[in-house]
Design a protein around this motif. Structure first.
Motif, short mmCIF file in Angstrom:
data_model
loop_
_atom_site.label_atom_id
_atom_site.label_comp_id
_atom_site.label_asym_id
_atom_site.label_seq_id
_atom_site.Cartn_x
_atom_site.Cartn_y
_atom_site.Cartn_z
N ASP A 104 0.80 -1.22 0.00
CA ASP A 104 0.00 0.00 0.00
C ASP A 104 0.84 1.27 0.00
O ASP A 104 0.32 2.37 0.11
N GLU A 235 -4.30 8.96 4.67
CA GLU A 235 -5.40 9.03 3.69
C GLU A 235 -6.62 9.77 4.24
O GLU A 235 -7.55 10.07 3.49
N ASP A 236 -6.62 10.09 5.54
CA ASP A 236 -7.73 10.82 6.14
C ASP A 236 -7.48 12.33 6.20
O ASP A 236 -8.24 13.05 6.86
N GLN A 250 -9.75 17.46 4.25
CA GLN A 250 -9.67 16.15 3.61
C GLN A 250 -8.50 16.08 2.65
O GLN A 250 -8.04 17.09 2.12
N THR A 251 -8.04 14.87 2.39
CA THR A 251 -6.95 14.66 1.44
C THR A 251 -7.51 14.31 0.07
O THR A 251 -8.71 14.38 -0.17
N ASN A 253 -7.64 11.41 -3.11
CA ASN A 253 -7.49 9.97 -3.36
C ASN A 253 -6.51 9.73 -4.52
O ASN A 253 -6.71 10.26 -5.62
N ASN A 255 -3.46 6.59 -6.09
CA ASN A 255 -2.90 5.25 -5.97
C ASN A 255 -1.47 5.39 -5.43
O ASN A 255 -0.54 5.67 -6.17
N ALA A 296 -0.07 14.24 -1.44
CA ALA A 296 -0.69 13.15 -2.20
C ALA A 296 0.07 12.85 -3.48
O ALA A 296 0.32 11.69 -3.82
N ASN A 321 -8.88 17.38 -9.84
CA ASN A 321 -9.65 16.71 -8.80
C ASN A 321 -11.02 17.36 -8.63
O ASN A 321 -12.03 16.67 -8.49
N LYS A 325 -14.84 15.79 -9.36
CA LYS A 325 -15.91 15.84 -8.36
C LYS A 325 -17.17 16.45 -8.95
O LYS A 325 -18.28 15.98 -8.73
#
Length: 341
Positions: A104, A235-236, A250-251, A253, A255, A296, A321, A325
């Motif tokens: 991960d 990730e939070d 917030q962060t 998302n 990979n 990120a 991003n 959204k």
């Protein structure tokens, strides 16, 4: 004069080393078929993160008088970091850190420092004029042994007397300390001088000896001189605390491939935004969203410095991003309309 030169200088104090990152994730060091050589060291990562984003920075520390040491100094210069605070030790090697990567992207470290050059920086080798900057950033690894500990404390004292804003990211590497108790004691010993403190959730748990990551636990680190406390949550996202209020951001998302340097990218991004205008400490949500984006992005490539984004890359990432959204919302909204007909 360019806008970059007009910006305040951020001086980052501490270690710079070689990270050896496995070419394959999810295996032990012994099982890895090979390693990628990557420049690293949290304070150096922060210095380069700042210049990548268009700011001014300098690095203060000691490197081995070996090929790795001169290579790292060259990387600082190539990235626009002032290296007048770098000294070399002909009798010691540049530190190496073997990094283990889980599937991960989370990592562990095995260090080769016996002793390494960064541990041997003396107070009389400090470039005091350089340290008298607008913002002075430091970690805790330089507190582990002498003479570097004395050099660290001297640098902090000089920066503080010069009116610099002091920023602290402990960057806990527990295996390097003689004991958890000593690590906790020394890391906390310089907290009261810092006006900005950034800790990860893991570091907060370690320092407070409390497995519950909440506001009460975070505020136990608060002291009268502190202006902002940041707690990164992977990730939070992150939480922030000031004298008047607190909140969360917030962060993004992504990979994640390698989380090495993500926290340093976050710190560099944040510091680059506040160095010339500390009033943004009252508008931290926007600044922290930018910092989260930089952190990120850094996780999407192997190595720390190699993965640090530019200002344009970070802004483009945020816009993309936001666009995704908005498109998701539109699709969802249209679907709701169809289902109601």
């Amino acid at each position: 004069m360019s806008s970059t030169r007009e910006k305040g200088l951020i001086v980052s104090f501490g270690e710079m080393l070689i990270d050896l990152v496995p070419t394959e994730s999810g295996v032990s060091l012994a099982e890895s078929p090979g390693f990628l050589k990557a420049p690293g060291g949290a304070p150096a990562n922060v210095a380069i993160a700042v210049t990548r984003l268009g700011g001014r920075s300098a690095f203060v520390g000691k490197l081995g008088g070996d090929e790795f040491g001169h290579m790292l100094a060259g990387i600082l210069r190539e990235n626009g970091v002032d290296d007048k605070g770098v000294s070399f030790d002909k009798g010691a090697r540049t530190a190496l850190a073997f990094v283990t990567l889980r599937s991960d992207g989370e990592r562990g470290f095995m260090f080769y420092r016996n002793p390494s050059a960064d541990m041997l920086l003396r107070p009389d080798e400090l470039n005091l004029e350089l340290i008298r900057s607008v913002l002075f950033h430091y970690g805790s690894i330089s507190l582990i042994t002498e003479p570097c500990r004395s050099a660290h404390l001297k640098a902090m004292e000089v920066a503080k007397e010069a009116g610099a804003l002091l920023s602290y990211d402990p960057n806990l590497r527990e295996p390097l300390w003689p004991s958890p108790e000593e690590a906790r004691k020394q890391i906390m010993s310089v907290c009261d001088k810092a006006e900005i403190i950034k800790v990860s959730d893991v570091e907060l748990e370690f320092l407070t000896e409390n497995k519950t990551i909440d506001d009460e636990s975070a505020m136990s680190l608060w002291h009268p001189n502190l202006k902002l406390l940041l707690v990164t949550l992977g990730e939070d996202g992150c939480r922030y605390y000031t004298k008047k209020f607190h909140g969360a951001v917030q962060t993004f998302n992504v990979n994640a491939v390698d989380t090495t340097g993500a926290g340093d990218s976050f710190v560099g991004a944040f510091l680059s935004k506040i160095v010339d205008d500390q009033s943004v400490l009252e508008e931290e949500k926007k600044v922290l969203r930018f910092a989260n984006a930089c952190g990120a992005i850094t996780t999407t490539k192997k190595g720390a410095i190699l993965a640090l984004p530019s200002d344009s890359e970070a802004l483009s990432f945020i816009k993309d991003n936001q666009r995704r959204k908005e498109n998701t919302f539109r699709v969802g909204y249209v679907s709701c309309l169809h289902s109601s007909l």
